[in-house]
Design an enzyme around this catalytic site. Structure first.
Site, PDB file in Angstrom:
ATOM      1  CB  SER A 129      -0.862   0.004   1.263  1.00  0.00           C
ATOM      2  OG  SER A 129      -1.507   1.244   1.448  1.00  0.00           O
ATOM      3  CE1 TYR A 142      -3.985  -2.234   5.364  1.00  0.00           C
ATOM      4  CE2 TYR A 142      -3.309   0.053   5.190  1.00  0.00           C
ATOM      5  CZ  TYR A 142      -3.622  -1.153   4.602  1.00  0.00           C
ATOM      6  OH  TYR A 142      -3.576  -1.266   3.232  1.00  0.00           O
TER       7      TYR A 142
END
Length: 267
Positions: A129, A142
């Site tokens: 990401s 996360y």
């Protein structure tokens, strides 16, 4: 004919990637925790795989090799987002996030590397990401997993290159999938009232930004390029937001960047 195995292929990026490679003539092993298939074809195999379950990984690899004879590429796509205030998160939730996003991905790499080494070639494509190189509020755990994946992947690329095993890192920005809904684990204890206003504002703004994200097919295109461009390139950034924010992060001082993000999301 080449074969690709994709984790988390039931929806979103995983499903779009499976469709992309199938349409372009590859054998596809679409894996998911609860198998379902809408296609019967000799180049298409759906099988159960849970990255937190070593036995299911072994069974899926066995099924793939029995069906297609070999695996040429792995796409580590399975994952989800633990989102909310860190103070509200218990250890079990945090461990579950790491078990899926980090240890599950490592488990898949560890399972395929010996086969790739024996074949004399192979490719590991890890979907991380933009959140593996920058951060937003309420995504602390996360982000910790994606920063771990980023560092792991970059280091692994060094040691596998002499074995003719290529390692790639996909870094999407906001993508229009169920990541922000079904695939998210949102945690906030409203009794921690000091957070309530910034959580409400921040999450509302994050969801609005996500609604303008790229389609999962854009990530599938980047994965296709990573698998087929024949280069030693490591990183493939996807989405205008990811490209812009990562460029900004490189050129402005840390304090300036953090103030800009705080103003946009919490101000």
């Amino acid at each position: 004919m080449k074969t690709i195995l994709i984790t988390g292929a039931s929806t979103g990026i995983g499903r779009a990637t499976a469709e992309r490679f199938f349409a372009r003539g590859w054998n596809v092993v679409a894996t998911m925790r609860t198998p379902k298939s809408e296609r019967e074809h000799d180049r298409w195999l759906v099988t159960r795989l849970d990255v937190t379950d070593a036995d299911s990984i072994a069974s899926a690899l066995k099924a793939a090799n029995e069906r297609f004879g070999r695996i040429d590429a792995l796409v580590n796509n399975a994952g989800y987002g633990l989102v909310g205030t860190f103070e509200s998160m218990d250890e079990a939730r945090i461990r579950r996030q790491f078990e899926t996003n980090v240890f599950g991905l490592m488990r898949m790499c560890r399972a395929l590397i010996p086969q790739f080494r024996e074949q004399g070639e192979g490719m590991l494509i890890n979907v991380a990401s933009m959140g593996g190189r920058l951060t937003f509020p309420f995504y602390s755990v996360y982000h910790a997993t994606k920063w771990a994946v980023d560092g792991f992947t970059e280091a692994l690329a060094f040691e596998l290159a002499p074995l003719c095993i290529r390692v790639k890192l996909i870094e999407p920005g906001a993508i229009k999938t169920d990541f922000y809904e079904r695939s998210a684990d949102f945690v906030h204890d409203r009794a921690l009232s000091a957070y309530n206003a910034i959580v409400d504002k921040g999450m509302r703004r994050m969801r609005k930004a996500a609604s303008r994200g790229a389609a999962p097919e854009a990530v599938a295109d980047a994965i296709w390029k990573a698998a087929t461009d024949g280069s030693s390139r490591l990183r493939y950034v996807v989405g205008a937001d990811a490209k812009g924010l990562l460029a900004l992060r490189r050129v402005v001082p840390d304090g300036v960047y953090r103030r800009l993000i705080a103003k946009q999301l919490l101000g």
